[in-house]
Design a protein around this motif. Structure first.
Motif, PDB file in Angstrom:
ATOM      1  N   PRO A 104      35.629  12.354  -4.205  1.00 50.42           N
ATOM      2  CA  PRO A 104      34.479  11.328  -4.211  1.00 50.42           C
ATOM      3  C   PRO A 104      34.090  11.028  -2.819  1.00 50.42           C
ATOM      4  O   PRO A 104      34.949  10.394  -2.225  1.00 50.42           O
ATOM      5  N   MET A 105      32.841  11.087  -2.540  1.00 49.80           N
ATOM      6  CA  MET A 105      32.334  10.443  -1.309  1.00 49.80           C
ATOM      7  C   MET A 105      32.184   8.976  -1.061  1.00 49.80           C
ATOM      8  O   MET A 105      31.736   8.653  -2.583  1.00 49.80           O
TER       9      MET A 105
ATOM     10  N   LYS B 264      26.096  20.982   2.491  1.00 51.77           N
ATOM     11  CA  LYS B 264      25.164  21.120   1.366  1.00 51.77           C
ATOM     12  C   LYS B 264      25.732  21.192  -0.075  1.00 51.77           C
ATOM     13  O   LYS B 264      25.438  20.396  -0.901  1.00 51.77           O
ATOM     14  N   VAL B 265      26.824  22.167   0.033  1.00 47.34           N
ATOM     15  CA  VAL B 265      27.595  22.242  -1.096  1.00 47.34           C
ATOM     16  C   VAL B 265      28.375  20.945  -1.504  1.00 47.34           C
ATOM     17  O   VAL B 265      28.321  20.490  -2.627  1.00 47.34           O
ATOM     18  N   ALA B 266      28.860  20.292  -0.679  1.00 42.51           N
ATOM     19  CA  ALA B 266      29.656  19.073  -0.784  1.00 42.51           C
ATOM     20  C   ALA B 266      28.395  18.055  -1.617  1.00 42.51           C
ATOM     21  O   ALA B 266      28.762  17.174  -2.531  1.00 42.51           O
TER      22      ALA B 266
ATOM     23  N   TYR C  93      26.140  14.864  -5.937  1.00 42.38           N
ATOM     24  CA  TYR C  93      24.757  14.384  -6.602  1.00 42.38           C
ATOM     25  C   TYR C  93      25.193  14.554  -8.090  1.00 42.38           C
ATOM     26  O   TYR C  93      25.039  13.709  -9.038  1.00 42.38           O
ATOM     27  N   LYS C  94      25.746  15.923  -8.578  1.00 41.57           N
ATOM     28  CA  LYS C  94      26.176  16.322  -9.823  1.00 41.57           C
ATOM     29  C   LYS C  94      27.312  15.390 -10.386  1.00 41.57           C
ATOM     30  O   LYS C  94      27.085  14.913 -11.539  1.00 41.57           O
ATOM     31  N   ARG C  95      28.096  15.080  -9.782  1.00 37.00           N
ATOM     32  CA  ARG C  95      29.162  13.919 -10.110  1.00 37.00           C
ATOM     33  C   ARG C  95      28.823  12.570 -10.431  1.00 37.00           C
ATOM     34  O   ARG C  95      28.757  11.960 -11.414  1.00 37.00           O
ATOM     35  N   LEU C  96      27.611  12.133  -9.661  1.00 35.02           N
ATOM     36  CA  LEU C  96      26.871  10.730  -9.669  1.00 35.02           C
ATOM     37  C   LEU C  96      26.033  10.973 -10.808  1.00 35.02           C
ATOM     38  O   LEU C  96      25.986   9.781 -11.867  1.00 35.02           O
TER      39      LEU C  96
END
Length: 102
Positions: free
Chosen positions: A7-8, A79-81, A86-89
Motif C-alpha cells: 500500500p502506498m 501508472k500500473v502501480a 486506486y483499485k485497492r482504495l
C-alpha cells in the motif's frame, strides 16, 4: 529497487496522481493541492523525499534537468502501480459500506 506493490502512502499516491502531467517541484506542490481539492498541502521536505523513493522504485523518472529544476514524469510502471492503488482504495471504501449499517 522496484516497487513491491505494498500500500502506498498518501504522499506517494498524490504525487503519482499529480505526475500524470510532467511537473517540477514547485508546480508539483500546486498540482497536489489541486488534485486533492486542497486537502493535501505537501511541503518540500516530504515532496523531495518521496520523489527520491519513487525514482528508486522505478515509478517516476526525470524528464528534464536544466540544472535549476528537474521535471518529473510517471512511468508505465508508475501508472500500473497507481491504478492498483486506486483499485485497492476503491475496494476499501466499498468494504466500508458496513459502516452505514451502524
Amino acid at each position: 529497487m522496484t516497487y513491491t506493490g505494498n500500500p502506498m502512502t498518501e504522499a506517494m499516491y498524490y504525487i503519482l496522481l499529480a505526475l500524470m502531467n510532467p511537473n517540477h517541484g514547485y508546480q508539483l506542490m500546486a498540482a497536489i493541492d489541486q488534485v486533492s481539492n486542497g486537502r493535501i498541502k505537501m511541503g518540500p521536505g516530504t515532496l523531495y523525499g518521496v520523489l527520491t523513493r519513487l525514482q528508486k522504485d522505478g515509478l517516476i523518472v526525470i524528464l528534464n534537468d536544466d540544472g535549476r529544476r528537474k521535471t518529473y514524469v510517471i512511468t508505465e510502471a508508475g501508472k500500473v502501480a497507481l491504478r492498483a492503488e486506486y483499485k485497492r482504495l476503491k475496494d476499501m471504501v466499498q468494504d466500508g459500506i458496513l459502516v452505514e449499517e451502524i
